[in-house]
Design an enzyme around this catalytic site. Structure first.
Site, mmCIF file in Angstrom:
data_model
loop_
_atom_site.group_PDB
_atom_site.id
_atom_site.type_symbol
_atom_site.label_atom_id
_atom_site.label_comp_id
_atom_site.label_asym_id
_atom_site.label_seq_id
_atom_site.Cartn_x
_atom_site.Cartn_y
_atom_site.Cartn_z
ATOM 1 C CG HIS A 266 -2.067 0.897 1.102
ATOM 2 N ND1 HIS A 266 -1.956 2.259 1.268
ATOM 3 C CD2 HIS A 266 -3.344 0.644 0.766
ATOM 4 C CE1 HIS A 266 -3.138 2.795 1.052
ATOM 5 N NE2 HIS A 266 -3.999 1.854 0.742
ATOM 6 C CG ASP A 322 -8.489 -4.544 -1.935
ATOM 7 O OD1 ASP A 322 -9.679 -4.381 -1.649
ATOM 8 O OD2 ASP A 322 -7.798 -3.683 -2.501
HETATM 9 N N1 COA Z 1 3.820 -7.644 -4.683
HETATM 10 C C1 COA Z 1 5.155 -7.660 -4.880
HETATM 11 N N2 COA Z 1 5.949 -6.602 -4.726
HETATM 12 C C2 COA Z 1 5.361 -5.459 -4.331
HETATM 13 C C3 COA Z 1 3.989 -5.360 -4.112
HETATM 14 C C4 COA Z 1 3.205 -6.509 -4.299
HETATM 15 N N3 COA Z 1 1.880 -6.499 -4.117
HETATM 16 N N4 COA Z 1 3.673 -4.105 -3.754
HETATM 17 C C5 COA Z 1 4.827 -3.414 -3.756
HETATM 18 N N5 COA Z 1 5.858 -4.233 -4.105
HETATM 19 C C6 COA Z 1 7.260 -3.866 -4.214
HETATM 20 C C7 COA Z 1 7.493 -3.085 -5.513
HETATM 21 O O1 COA Z 1 7.811 -3.971 -6.573
HETATM 22 C C8 COA Z 1 8.650 -2.201 -5.135
HETATM 23 O O2 COA Z 1 9.815 -2.995 -5.148
HETATM 24 P P1 COA Z 1 11.229 -2.354 -5.611
HETATM 25 O O3 COA Z 1 11.489 -1.244 -4.622
HETATM 26 O O4 COA Z 1 12.179 -3.490 -5.526
HETATM 27 O O5 COA Z 1 11.001 -1.838 -7.013
HETATM 28 C C9 COA Z 1 8.371 -1.883 -3.658
HETATM 29 O O6 COA Z 1 7.559 -2.963 -3.165
HETATM 30 C C10 COA Z 1 7.631 -0.559 -3.475
HETATM 31 O O7 COA Z 1 6.391 -0.629 -4.163
HETATM 32 P P2 COA Z 1 5.779 0.497 -5.108
HETATM 33 O O8 COA Z 1 5.375 -0.125 -6.408
HETATM 34 O O9 COA Z 1 6.673 1.688 -5.136
HETATM 35 O O10 COA Z 1 4.486 0.879 -4.315
HETATM 36 P P3 COA Z 1 3.363 1.874 -4.806
HETATM 37 O O11 COA Z 1 3.037 2.722 -3.637
HETATM 38 O O12 COA Z 1 3.705 2.558 -6.075
HETATM 39 O O13 COA Z 1 2.152 0.896 -5.154
HETATM 40 C C11 COA Z 1 0.335 -0.586 -4.836
HETATM 41 C C12 COA Z 1 1.196 0.518 -4.220
HETATM 42 C C13 COA Z 1 -0.865 -0.826 -3.935
HETATM 43 C C14 COA Z 1 -0.174 -0.161 -6.224
HETATM 44 C C15 COA Z 1 1.200 -1.869 -4.948
HETATM 45 O O14 COA Z 1 1.605 -2.268 -3.661
HETATM 46 C C16 COA Z 1 0.440 -3.004 -5.627
HETATM 47 O O15 COA Z 1 0.440 -3.090 -6.859
HETATM 48 N N6 COA Z 1 -0.209 -3.914 -4.834
HETATM 49 C C17 COA Z 1 -0.980 -4.971 -5.411
HETATM 50 C C18 COA Z 1 -2.355 -4.478 -5.803
HETATM 51 C C19 COA Z 1 -3.248 -4.234 -4.616
HETATM 52 O O16 COA Z 1 -3.370 -5.077 -3.746
HETATM 53 N N7 COA Z 1 -3.917 -3.066 -4.610
HETATM 54 C C20 COA Z 1 -4.858 -2.710 -3.560
HETATM 55 C C21 COA Z 1 -4.383 -1.522 -2.794
HETATM 56 S S1 COA Z 1 -5.489 -1.195 -1.434
#
Ligand code: COA
Length: 385
Positions: A266, A322
């Site tokens: 998140h 979720d």
């Molecule tokens: N699975 C695997 N790796 C994850 C992850 C996940 N669900 N969420 C974050 N990471 C990793 C990223 O790959 C990144 O790794 P890196 O630093 O090696 O590149 C690191 O954690 C930071 O994540 P980031 O993508 O910068 O976070 P964000 O704030 O941009 O994105 C979300 C947040 C929610 C979009 C992201 O966590 C995600 O796609 N989650 C899955 C979808 C989900 O459950 N959404 C509901 C949100 S309530």
């Protein structure tokens, strides 16, 4: 030149008194009340009024609001007719977005929005708010029957939003424990500061678009798998994994391919999302009530959480709301593609609270960009290209 921050991370786009997150401590509060307290003691109706108006209501005020909501559960005949023509294969979020947007044609009266920077027609604001919040759940439940070729079940005005939702879905008297779980799920999903769909509601609201446009836009934004759509993906993922012994290899395979684990991570939380903690506790209670018999999915989910804590914990990636909500809804007999629509039902409260805050002190959103395209150039006629 302005700084560009992808995803607007850390950029304050508004001032708001509605909710607060401490992502390091895993805290979420609505109007100063912790989510745990509200989940324990409140109802969706009371929490909605708290979000909208800023204070816990008196009994008289709450009864009045609850009565108003119940009076508006029924959906107009013409909207129902329109829904009959939707393809049964259409996603419930597309249905909901279209139906809410069409409500705007049946409930006009937007003068206060068209003439002023600040809308002071409190009757219009209150009536539209009640109408939208009251009608979201019946629309979602009606669609479940209509897409299977049946007439929808009529709403019952002696039931709460959560009870009526379950009743209209199942046609059965709602089980008190399931109704309480649904009510808590609605409270947990009702508001979450300036997320993507709420931001979309603010942007639309700032143009003085009608609340129906504001909410239908927010529903569209919520539908994406990186936002509300993740709960459906979680259930698909858990089914695909199939058994507890396959979890480790599955998670490692996904991470190796740089694919996300649904329901994890998140932008705001660097620890487990407090809503996920409340939901996993609710699951424990449900399990106890049923004498330990629940779908294997919960056990697979707990194992995914454990493996991800090991593989992703150092990045601050833990279960979000979720992760567990879909499993609970599925125990209630609700199909997976309806999960995000239930999220929208609850979030309508938060969206409308933000809409009201926006129009009470409005300035249209108009950010800037950093242009990275070509310099001015000559036009070449198509025959010479
Ligand atoms: N699975 C695997 N790796 C994850 C992850 C996940 N669900 N969420 C974050 N990471 C990793 C990223 O790959 C990144 O790794 P890196 O630093 O090696 O590149 C690191 O954690 C930071 O994540 P980031 O993508 O910068 O976070 P964000 O704030 O941009 O994105 C979300 C947040 C929610 C979009 C992201 O966590 C995600 O796609 N989650 C899955 C979808 C989900 O459950 N959404 C509901 C949100 S309530």
């Amino acid at each position: 030149m302005s700084d560009f921050l992808p995803g607007l991370e850390g950029v304050a786009a508004t001032k708001s008194a509605i909710s607060f997150i401490d992502g390091e401590k895993g805290l979420l509060s609505y109007r100063g009340y912790s989510l745990e307290t509200l989940a324990e003691n409140s109802t969706f109706e009371e929490t909605t009024l708290l979000l909208l108006e800023g204070e816990l209501p008196t009994a008289t005020k709450l009864n009045g609001f609850t009565g108003q909501l119940r009076k508006h559960y029924r959906i107009k005949y013409h909207i129902r007719e329109m829904m009959r023509h939707f393809p049964a294969t259409g996603h419930p979020m597309d249905m909901l977005q279209t139906a809410v947007s069409s409500l705007g044609m049946f409930y006009p009266g937007t003068e206060c929005l068209t003439n002023a920077d600040v809308c002071e027609d409190t009757n219009y604001i209150r009536n539209m708010t009640v109408n939208i919040i009251a009608q979201m759940a019946p629309l979602v439940a009606m669609w479940e029957h209509m897409r299977q070729g049946y007439d929808p079940i009529e709403p019952r005005d002696d039931l709460s939003v959560a009870e009526n939702l379950l009743y209209m879905f199942t046609g059965k008297e709602p089980d008190p424990m399931m109704a309480r779980i649904m009510d808590v799920c609605l409270i947990l999903h009702a508001e979450h500061t300036l997320n993507a769909s709420t931001f979309s509601a603010l942007v639309s609201g700032s143009t003085l678009a009608t609340p129906y446009s504001v909410i239908s836009g927010a529903i569209g934004t919520l539908s994406g798998p990186l936002h509300g759509g993740a709960n459906q993906q979680v259930l698909t993922m858990l089914k695909e994994i199939g058994s507890v012994d396959k979890v480790e290899a599955w998670v490692d395979g996904r991470l190796k391919n740089k694919e996300v684990i649904w329901g994890m991570g998140h932008r705001e939380y660097k620890v487990k999302d407090p809503r996920a903690t409340i939901l996993s506790k609710l699951f424990g209670q449900l399990m106890e009530e049923r004498g330990g018999t629940l779908d294997d999915t919960f056990e697979i989910a707990m194992k995914v959480e454990e493996v991800c804590a090991d593989r992703l914990g150092h990045k601050g990636v833990y279960p979000n709301v979720d992760f567990y909500s879909g499993i609970l809804y599925s125990e209630m007999g609700i199909p997976a593609d309806q999960f995000t629509a239930l999220f929208a039902v609850a979030r309508s409260a938060g969206w409308l609270a933000h809409w009201r805050e926006q129009i009470s002190n409005n300035r249209i959103y108009r950010p800037t960009q950093i242009y990275v395209g070509s310099e001015l150039r000559d036009y070449t006629p198509v025959s010479q290209r």
